[in-house]
Motif scaffolding. Structure first.
Motif, PDB file in Angstrom:
ATOM      1  N   TYR A  22      40.876  43.943  45.098  1.00  0.00           N
ATOM      2  CA  TYR A  22      39.652  44.021  44.294  1.00  0.00           C
ATOM      3  C   TYR A  22      38.738  45.070  44.907  1.00  0.00           C
ATOM      4  O   TYR A  22      38.404  44.997  46.086  1.00  0.00           O
ATOM      5  CB  TYR A  22      38.986  42.645  44.267  1.00  0.00           C
ATOM      6  CG  TYR A  22      37.685  42.599  43.505  1.00  0.00           C
ATOM      7  CD1 TYR A  22      37.636  42.894  42.150  1.00  0.00           C
ATOM      8  CD2 TYR A  22      36.506  42.247  44.141  1.00  0.00           C
ATOM      9  CE1 TYR A  22      36.443  42.843  41.444  1.00  0.00           C
ATOM     10  CE2 TYR A  22      35.307  42.184  43.444  1.00  0.00           C
ATOM     11  CZ  TYR A  22      35.286  42.481  42.101  1.00  0.00           C
ATOM     12  OH  TYR A  22      34.112  42.436  41.412  1.00  0.00           O
ATOM     13  N   TYR A  23      38.365  46.063  44.103  1.00  0.00           N
ATOM     14  CA  TYR A  23      37.565  47.202  44.544  1.00  0.00           C
ATOM     15  C   TYR A  23      36.157  47.089  43.948  1.00  0.00           C
ATOM     16  O   TYR A  23      35.890  47.651  42.885  1.00  0.00           O
ATOM     17  CB  TYR A  23      38.187  48.509  44.066  1.00  0.00           C
ATOM     18  CG  TYR A  23      39.647  48.720  44.402  1.00  0.00           C
ATOM     19  CD1 TYR A  23      40.018  49.599  45.400  1.00  0.00           C
ATOM     20  CD2 TYR A  23      40.653  48.069  43.692  1.00  0.00           C
ATOM     21  CE1 TYR A  23      41.356  49.830  45.705  1.00  0.00           C
ATOM     22  CE2 TYR A  23      41.996  48.275  43.981  1.00  0.00           C
ATOM     23  CZ  TYR A  23      42.340  49.161  44.989  1.00  0.00           C
ATOM     24  OH  TYR A  23      43.660  49.380  45.291  1.00  0.00           O
ATOM     25  N   PRO A  24      35.227  46.378  44.615  1.00  0.00           N
ATOM     26  CA  PRO A  24      33.869  46.292  44.052  1.00  0.00           C
ATOM     27  C   PRO A  24      33.226  47.676  44.031  1.00  0.00           C
ATOM     28  O   PRO A  24      33.241  48.385  45.038  1.00  0.00           O
ATOM     29  CB  PRO A  24      33.138  45.336  44.989  1.00  0.00           C
ATOM     30  CG  PRO A  24      34.030  45.086  46.149  1.00  0.00           C
ATOM     31  CD  PRO A  24      35.366  45.673  45.867  1.00  0.00           C
ATOM     32  N   LEU A  72      42.950  47.221  36.426  1.00  0.00           N
ATOM     33  CA  LEU A  72      41.892  47.057  35.436  1.00  0.00           C
ATOM     34  C   LEU A  72      40.596  47.572  36.040  1.00  0.00           C
ATOM     35  O   LEU A  72      40.310  47.312  37.213  1.00  0.00           O
ATOM     36  CB  LEU A  72      41.716  45.584  35.063  1.00  0.00           C
ATOM     37  CG  LEU A  72      42.916  44.861  34.476  1.00  0.00           C
ATOM     38  CD1 LEU A  72      42.652  43.361  34.383  1.00  0.00           C
ATOM     39  CD2 LEU A  72      43.249  45.434  33.103  1.00  0.00           C
ATOM     40  N   ALA A  73      39.808  48.284  35.239  1.00  0.00           N
ATOM     41  CA  ALA A  73      38.492  48.759  35.670  1.00  0.00           C
ATOM     42  C   ALA A  73      37.468  48.366  34.627  1.00  0.00           C
ATOM     43  O   ALA A  73      37.653  48.631  33.438  1.00  0.00           O
ATOM     44  CB  ALA A  73      38.504  50.275  35.855  1.00  0.00           C
ATOM     45  N   CYS A  74      36.390  47.745  35.062  1.00  0.00           N
ATOM     46  CA  CYS A  74      35.310  47.377  34.150  1.00  0.00           C
ATOM     47  C   CYS A  74      34.448  48.615  33.906  1.00  0.00           C
ATOM     48  O   CYS A  74      33.907  49.196  34.846  1.00  0.00           O
ATOM     49  CB  CYS A  74      34.477  46.247  34.751  1.00  0.00           C
ATOM     50  SG  CYS A  74      33.116  45.725  33.681  1.00  0.00           S
ATOM     51  N   GLU A  90      38.042  32.635  40.958  1.00  0.00           N
ATOM     52  CA  GLU A  90      37.195  33.298  39.959  1.00  0.00           C
ATOM     53  C   GLU A  90      36.517  34.494  40.606  1.00  0.00           C
ATOM     54  O   GLU A  90      36.004  34.385  41.718  1.00  0.00           O
ATOM     55  CB  GLU A  90      36.145  32.327  39.405  1.00  0.00           C
ATOM     56  CG  GLU A  90      36.740  31.214  38.577  1.00  0.00           C
ATOM     57  CD  GLU A  90      35.702  30.271  38.001  1.00  0.00           C
ATOM     58  OE1 GLU A  90      34.506  30.648  37.923  1.00  0.00           O
ATOM     59  OE2 GLU A  90      36.082  29.150  37.630  1.00  0.00           O
ATOM     60  N   ILE A  91      36.545  35.620  39.901  1.00  0.00           N
ATOM     61  CA  ILE A  91      35.847  36.811  40.383  1.00  0.00           C
ATOM     62  C   ILE A  91      34.891  37.295  39.295  1.00  0.00           C
ATOM     63  O   ILE A  91      35.163  37.148  38.113  1.00  0.00           O
ATOM     64  CB  ILE A  91      36.812  37.948  40.807  1.00  0.00           C
ATOM     65  CG1 ILE A  91      37.729  38.382  39.664  1.00  0.00           C
ATOM     66  CG2 ILE A  91      37.634  37.545  42.014  1.00  0.00           C
ATOM     67  CD1 ILE A  91      38.574  39.597  39.978  1.00  0.00           C
ATOM     68  N   THR A  92      33.785  37.842  39.727  1.00  0.00           N
ATOM     69  CA  THR A  92      32.850  38.473  38.797  1.00  0.00           C
ATOM     70  C   THR A  92      33.217  39.944  38.736  1.00  0.00           C
ATOM     71  O   THR A  92      33.310  40.616  39.762  1.00  0.00           O
ATOM     72  CB  THR A  92      31.395  38.290  39.280  1.00  0.00           C
ATOM     73  OG1 THR A  92      31.141  36.892  39.382  1.00  0.00           O
ATOM     74  CG2 THR A  92      30.423  38.914  38.299  1.00  0.00           C
ATOM     75  N   PHE A  93      33.439  40.406  37.540  1.00  0.00           N
ATOM     76  CA  PHE A  93      33.933  41.757  37.286  1.00  0.00           C
ATOM     77  C   PHE A  93      32.819  42.512  36.577  1.00  0.00           C
ATOM     78  O   PHE A  93      32.482  42.183  35.439  1.00  0.00           O
ATOM     79  CB  PHE A  93      35.177  41.606  36.405  1.00  0.00           C
ATOM     80  CG  PHE A  93      36.156  42.740  36.450  1.00  0.00           C
ATOM     81  CD1 PHE A  93      36.456  43.414  37.615  1.00  0.00           C
ATOM     82  CD2 PHE A  93      36.812  43.116  35.291  1.00  0.00           C
ATOM     83  CE1 PHE A  93      37.377  44.434  37.626  1.00  0.00           C
ATOM     84  CE2 PHE A  93      37.732  44.132  35.280  1.00  0.00           C
ATOM     85  CZ  PHE A  93      38.020  44.791  36.465  1.00  0.00           C
ATOM     86  N   THR A  94      32.203  43.494  37.242  1.00  0.00           N
ATOM     87  CA  THR A  94      31.076  44.225  36.667  1.00  0.00           C
ATOM     88  C   THR A  94      31.380  45.717  36.607  1.00  0.00           C
ATOM     89  O   THR A  94      32.356  46.197  37.189  1.00  0.00           O
ATOM     90  CB  THR A  94      29.789  43.989  37.485  1.00  0.00           C
ATOM     91  OG1 THR A  94      29.988  44.450  38.821  1.00  0.00           O
ATOM     92  CG2 THR A  94      29.418  42.517  37.516  1.00  0.00           C
ATOM     93  N   GLU A  95      30.506  46.446  35.915  1.00  0.00           N
ATOM     94  CA  GLU A  95      30.700  47.888  35.727  1.00  0.00           C
ATOM     95  C   GLU A  95      30.990  48.589  37.046  1.00  0.00           C
ATOM     96  O   GLU A  95      30.275  48.427  38.018  1.00  0.00           O
ATOM     97  CB  GLU A  95      29.461  48.499  35.076  1.00  0.00           C
ATOM     98  CG  GLU A  95      29.291  48.076  33.637  1.00  0.00           C
ATOM     99  CD  GLU A  95      28.040  48.667  32.992  1.00  0.00           C
ATOM    100  OE1 GLU A  95      27.453  49.619  33.526  1.00  0.00           O
ATOM    101  OE2 GLU A  95      27.656  48.142  31.929  1.00  0.00           O
ATOM    102  N   GLY A  96      32.078  49.359  37.034  1.00  0.00           N
ATOM    103  CA  GLY A  96      32.479  50.113  38.207  1.00  0.00           C
ATOM    104  C   GLY A  96      33.490  49.407  39.091  1.00  0.00           C
ATOM    105  O   GLY A  96      34.091  50.024  39.960  1.00  0.00           O
ATOM    106  N   ASP A  97      33.696  48.097  38.881  1.00  0.00           N
ATOM    107  CA  ASP A  97      34.682  47.351  39.672  1.00  0.00           C
ATOM    108  C   ASP A  97      36.085  47.626  39.142  1.00  0.00           C
ATOM    109  O   ASP A  97      36.283  47.860  37.945  1.00  0.00           O
ATOM    110  CB  ASP A  97      34.445  45.843  39.580  1.00  0.00           C
ATOM    111  CG  ASP A  97      33.140  45.382  40.202  1.00  0.00           C
ATOM    112  OD1 ASP A  97      32.467  46.191  40.877  1.00  0.00           O
ATOM    113  OD2 ASP A  97      32.798  44.203  40.000  1.00  0.00           O
TER     114      ASP A  97
END
Length: 172
Positions: A22-24, A72-74, A90-97
Motif C-alpha cells: 500500500y503506497y499512501p 489500483l490507484a485512487c 480495512e484500508i482507507t483509499f484516498t486520492e493519490g494512494d
C-alpha cells in the motif's frame, strides 16, 4: 515508501503469501482533478510495466483475480476497501494512494464518496479473471494464484521499490 499488509488465507479466498503493498500518496503528484488524470496514471503505470489499464471503481463484493496481480490507484474521492475477504483488513483509499494486490487477494469496496474513481492495471497487461470465491476447485484456483510470476518492476518506483524489497527478495 509503502505499508505492508500480510493477508492470511481465508477460504474461499486464497489471498497470497506475498504481502499487499500500500503506497499512501504514492501518486499524489499525478492527481490534478481534471479529466486527463486517469489517462496520465494509466501512462505512468504503463511506463512501469503495468498495462491493460482502466478507469472505474472497485466492486462492492469480495472478489479476486487468480491469474494476475493488480495495481489500483485512487484518482478521485475516497473509499474504505476491505482486503482479504470477510473480517479482513480495512484500508482507507484516498486520492493519490495506490495498492498492489497479489493474485488471489480478495478486495471489496465497503463505502465510497460519490466521486470515487480508481485506475487499475496489471503486470505485462494480463487480462484478469474475476473470482468471487465460488469455485468448486478451490485448491486449483489457490495454486493458480500462488503460481503467478512476481513482476520485475514496481508499479510506482519501477526498479527500486517495495516489489523488489518485499516480493522479489522474499521469493529468493
Amino acid at each position: 515508501m509503502a505499508e505492508i499488509y500480510q493477508i492470511k488465507e481465508n477460504p474461499p479466498f486464497p489471498n497470497h503469501p506475498l504481502p499487499v503493498l500500500y503506497y499512501p500518496e504514492g501518486l499524489i503528484n499525478l492527481i490534478e482533478n481534471n479529466e486527463e488524470t486517469g489517462r496520465e496514471v494509466i501512462a505512468f503505470f504503463e511506463e512501469k510495466g503495468y498495462s491493460n489499464g482502466w478507469i472505474n471503481g472497485i466492486h462492492d463484493f469480495h472478489h479476486f483475480h487468480s491469474n494476475t496481480h493488480e495495481v489500483l490507484a485512487c484518482i478521485k474521492g475516497s473509499a474504505t476497501v476491505q482486503i482479504g475477504g470477510p473480517k479482513g483488513q480495512e484500508i482507507t483509499f484516498t486520492e493519490g494512494d495506490a495498492v498492489l494486490l497479489p493474485a488471489g487477494v480478495a478486495h471489496k469496496r465497503l463505502t465510497a464518496t460519490d466521486d470515487f474513481k480508481v485506475v487499475g492495471a496489471y503486470p505485462n497487461g494480463k487480462s484478469p479473471d474475476l473470482q468471487r470465491g465460488e469455485a468448486a476447485d478451490y485448491e486449483e484456483v489457490q495454486q493458480r494464484a500462488y503460481d503467478v510470476i512476481v513482476p520485475e518492476t514496481d508499479p510506482v518506483y519501477k526498479y527500486d521499490g517495495p516489489v523488489q524489497k518485499h516480493w522479489i527478495l522474499s521469493t529468493h
